[in-house]
Design a protein around this motif. Sequence first.
Motif, short mmCIF file in Angstrom:
data_model
loop_
_atom_site.label_atom_id
_atom_site.label_comp_id
_atom_site.label_asym_id
_atom_site.label_seq_id
_atom_site.Cartn_x
_atom_site.Cartn_y
_atom_site.Cartn_z
N ALA A 94 -12.46 4.15 -8.56
CA ALA A 94 -11.21 4.61 -9.17
C ALA A 94 -11.15 4.35 -10.67
O ALA A 94 -10.14 4.66 -11.31
CB ALA A 94 -10.02 3.91 -8.50
N THR A 154 -9.09 -7.74 -5.36
CA THR A 154 -10.04 -6.74 -5.86
C THR A 154 -10.90 -6.17 -4.74
O THR A 154 -11.59 -5.16 -4.96
CB THR A 154 -10.95 -7.36 -6.93
OG1 THR A 154 -11.63 -8.50 -6.37
CG2 THR A 154 -10.14 -7.79 -8.15
N ARG A 169 -3.44 2.67 -1.32
CA ARG A 169 -3.74 2.09 -2.63
C ARG A 169 -2.74 1.01 -2.99
O ARG A 169 -1.53 1.19 -2.85
CB ARG A 169 -3.74 3.18 -3.71
CG ARG A 169 -4.83 4.22 -3.48
CD ARG A 169 -4.62 5.47 -4.31
NE ARG A 169 -5.66 6.46 -4.04
CZ ARG A 169 -5.54 7.76 -4.30
NH1 ARG A 169 -4.42 8.22 -4.83
NH2 ARG A 169 -6.52 8.58 -4.01
N THR A 170 -3.24 -0.10 -3.50
CA THR A 170 -2.40 -1.18 -3.98
C THR A 170 -1.99 -0.89 -5.43
O THR A 170 -2.53 0.01 -6.07
CB THR A 170 -3.17 -2.51 -3.94
OG1 THR A 170 -4.28 -2.41 -4.85
CG2 THR A 170 -3.66 -2.81 -2.53
N ARG A 176 0.83 -1.20 0.00
CA ARG A 176 0.00 0.00 0.00
C ARG A 176 0.87 1.26 0.00
O ARG A 176 1.90 1.30 0.67
CB ARG A 176 -0.89 0.02 1.24
CG ARG A 176 -1.77 -1.21 1.39
CD ARG A 176 -3.16 -0.94 0.96
NE ARG A 176 -4.04 -2.08 1.12
CZ ARG A 176 -5.36 -2.00 1.10
NH1 ARG A 176 -5.95 -0.83 0.93
NH2 ARG A 176 -6.11 -3.08 1.24
N PHE A 199 -5.04 -0.94 -7.63
CA PHE A 199 -5.84 0.27 -7.41
C PHE A 199 -5.21 1.45 -8.16
O PHE A 199 -5.91 2.22 -8.84
CB PHE A 199 -5.91 0.58 -5.90
CG PHE A 199 -7.02 1.51 -5.52
CD1 PHE A 199 -7.00 2.84 -5.89
CD2 PHE A 199 -8.10 1.05 -4.77
CE1 PHE A 199 -8.02 3.70 -5.53
CE2 PHE A 199 -9.14 1.89 -4.41
CZ PHE A 199 -9.09 3.23 -4.79
N THR A 238 -13.59 2.09 -3.59
CA THR A 238 -13.30 0.78 -4.16
C THR A 238 -12.65 0.95 -5.53
O THR A 238 -12.47 2.07 -6.02
CB THR A 238 -14.60 -0.03 -4.33
OG1 THR A 238 -15.40 0.59 -5.37
CG2 THR A 238 -15.39 -0.07 -3.03
N LEU A 239 -12.32 -0.18 -6.15
CA LEU A 239 -11.75 -0.12 -7.49
C LEU A 239 -12.72 0.52 -8.49
O LEU A 239 -12.29 1.17 -9.45
CB LEU A 239 -11.36 -1.52 -7.97
CG LEU A 239 -10.24 -2.22 -7.19
CD1 LEU A 239 -9.98 -3.61 -7.77
CD2 LEU A 239 -8.96 -1.40 -7.23
N ARG A 277 -6.79 3.64 -11.21
CA ARG A 277 -7.00 5.08 -11.00
C ARG A 277 -6.26 5.92 -12.03
O ARG A 277 -6.76 6.97 -12.47
CB ARG A 277 -6.53 5.47 -9.60
CG ARG A 277 -6.60 6.97 -9.34
CD ARG A 277 -6.29 7.31 -7.90
NE ARG A 277 -6.14 8.74 -7.70
CZ ARG A 277 -7.14 9.61 -7.66
NH1 ARG A 277 -8.36 9.20 -7.81
NH2 ARG A 277 -6.91 10.90 -7.46
N THR A 303 -9.88 -1.20 -0.58
CA THR A 303 -10.32 0.19 -0.56
C THR A 303 -9.14 1.06 -0.14
O THR A 303 -8.21 0.58 0.51
CB THR A 303 -11.49 0.42 0.42
OG1 THR A 303 -11.07 0.02 1.73
CG2 THR A 303 -12.71 -0.37 0.00
N ASP A 304 -9.19 2.33 -0.53
CA ASP A 304 -8.13 3.23 -0.10
C ASP A 304 -8.55 3.92 1.20
O ASP A 304 -9.55 3.54 1.82
CB ASP A 304 -7.77 4.22 -1.20
CG ASP A 304 -8.88 5.23 -1.48
OD1 ASP A 304 -9.93 5.19 -0.79
OD2 ASP A 304 -8.71 6.06 -2.38
#
Length: 619
Positions: free
Chosen positions: A538, A525, A499-500, A494, A503, A534-535, A507, A528-529
């Motif tokens: 983004a 999947t 964010r991964t 993260r 993600f 959620t994805l 985004r 969340t940030d």
Amino acid sequence: MRRIPASLRALVPAWRDARRYAVPPRMVLEATTRREAGDAIGACDAAQMDLLVDADAVRRARGAEVAAQLADDLRHLAPDLLRWHLPWESGGSHTALGPRMTITLARYGDDALYLTTPAITDARRRPRLRFGPAARFSRTHSWDAHRHLWDARAAGELFARAGGVDRLPFHAPDGRLLAPDELPGDRPDDPVALIEWTTVLLDAGRAAEAWAACGITLEIGPGSTVPGGAADPVLPLLRAALDRLHLPVVPDGARAAAPADVSEAGGDPQRAVTLVPTEGTSWYYRDPMLVARVDDGYTARVLGRGDTPAQAPELPAPAWRRAPDLELLRLGRLKPDQLHPLVRRALFPALDTGYRPAPTGLTDEIRVRCHAGWHRAGWRDGRVRLRDHAPEEARREQAMRALGAPTPRCFTVEEAWRHGPSARLPRRLRILRTQMISAALHGDADTLTAMLDAGVDAACRLGDGRTLLHLLAHLDRPALLPRLLAAGLHLETRDDQGRTPLFAAIRYGASTAVVRVLLDAGARTDVTDRTGATLLHALTSPHAATILPWLRDAGLSLETRDAQGRTPLFSLAGYPTAAPEAVRALLEAGADVRAGDLVGRIRSSRRADELDFVIEAVS
């Protein structure tokens, strides 16, 4: 190397880094080769641009003559030269394109060939070229009278545009950089010397004196902050551009106090022009200026934050601003043979050298100050290895550190590279880490791959916690994923926003290939940030119609709300980064249009024109 004037300290590093990292030699060579072969789309792709022009549609809508003019301009468009000259500014710790800009390159009646930059500095550094009515983002500029910035046929005009006559400002006729004691004294008659003298005055903070030397009275409004914009112009060039406009004299000697006052004086906003800096205006306030003609010359007012210069037309910045290349040359931040080839040939036609970009920081050996001496470190198998310390010594120091003992600097290098601030690294490693991250941010996958091949550790991070995996959208090279995973990077790391890599890819508008390879590698999947997004919140990509079903199949709901109670559709409708295709994909998938004041959000975000289909669906 000369000291950077205070007024340019926020700009010079961005100018330098853009020329070093955003337009690498491989890009220039490939874009030039494709342009000379008549492949405009390929040249733009090589220069990290999207050419979104449908020649057949132009012919049907505007006729054969306009289509032929456009085709001729595209044949001579040098996208690498255009990228070189684009407004670059600091995007935090790294250089980014000025966001939300529209730049018109050529006009064909009511339509134009124009470029738009990404809406945020963290997005892919990949602008888009289109044809049609120029979209008016918050920062719109006209370069259609300045073809030397993008047209290979006109590139040679840069010498005169930068103020050169028999020589280039701050340079001798043979191209040698003049020493400070060789510059002219007070009020020189020579036009090149006048540029040098007024520029030196601006650098010394004597702005009013410099402007007065060119017949322009400088006024600082009560709402203004530090008048950074007043130090931007090349004043003799600005005076010449103003004279060519033949502005009418403001009656009764009225000064340009504000746009409203200009209108009250004559009822005609054409009596004045605004000067709006192209760089720095998104994050570092650089005051716009209003210039009007008066009986004894011109008056220029630095506008405060409460003023609105929109009534008076804008004088395009290339007509009056300082040329970044000339500033970098005179300050010793760039050498002539490090210039883009078309720029070098324009500024130094007699210089018979090839293109020699700035050297990279890649080296087999790094020297580290350790205790009272210097020790050696190097790369092996993707890690920093100490060459003057035995493995058992490293283990002993690690144990001592766990007990709170001070650690010799050699044993902190690897941790600083991977996790610590760059200030803790030796200078060569700071340069190398900057190059590695900048290559990724600017989509230079070839340079990044070469560094990995040389054994450089891939586990460095940006200041905001992003890893190279978070930058896969910028690199657009799916084949790099296994390489980075093998180097020890993790799919679920993260960044500071929670964010991964998946993600971040979604985004920042990653291609479908990049998203697919992350999903196939097992990226989660259900993430969340920090805002609870959620994805789907983004999903800003123009490829959303393809990506959305993948996320729905993974179990994501169209109506999940973030921490502020917003659904994905409501969020994306107000995001400046979200492509209309992404909003349309959510709408067609069945997203609820009644989840919030969708129309109000669209209109407050000034997206009513591009999202009119949503407004229609709501009504």
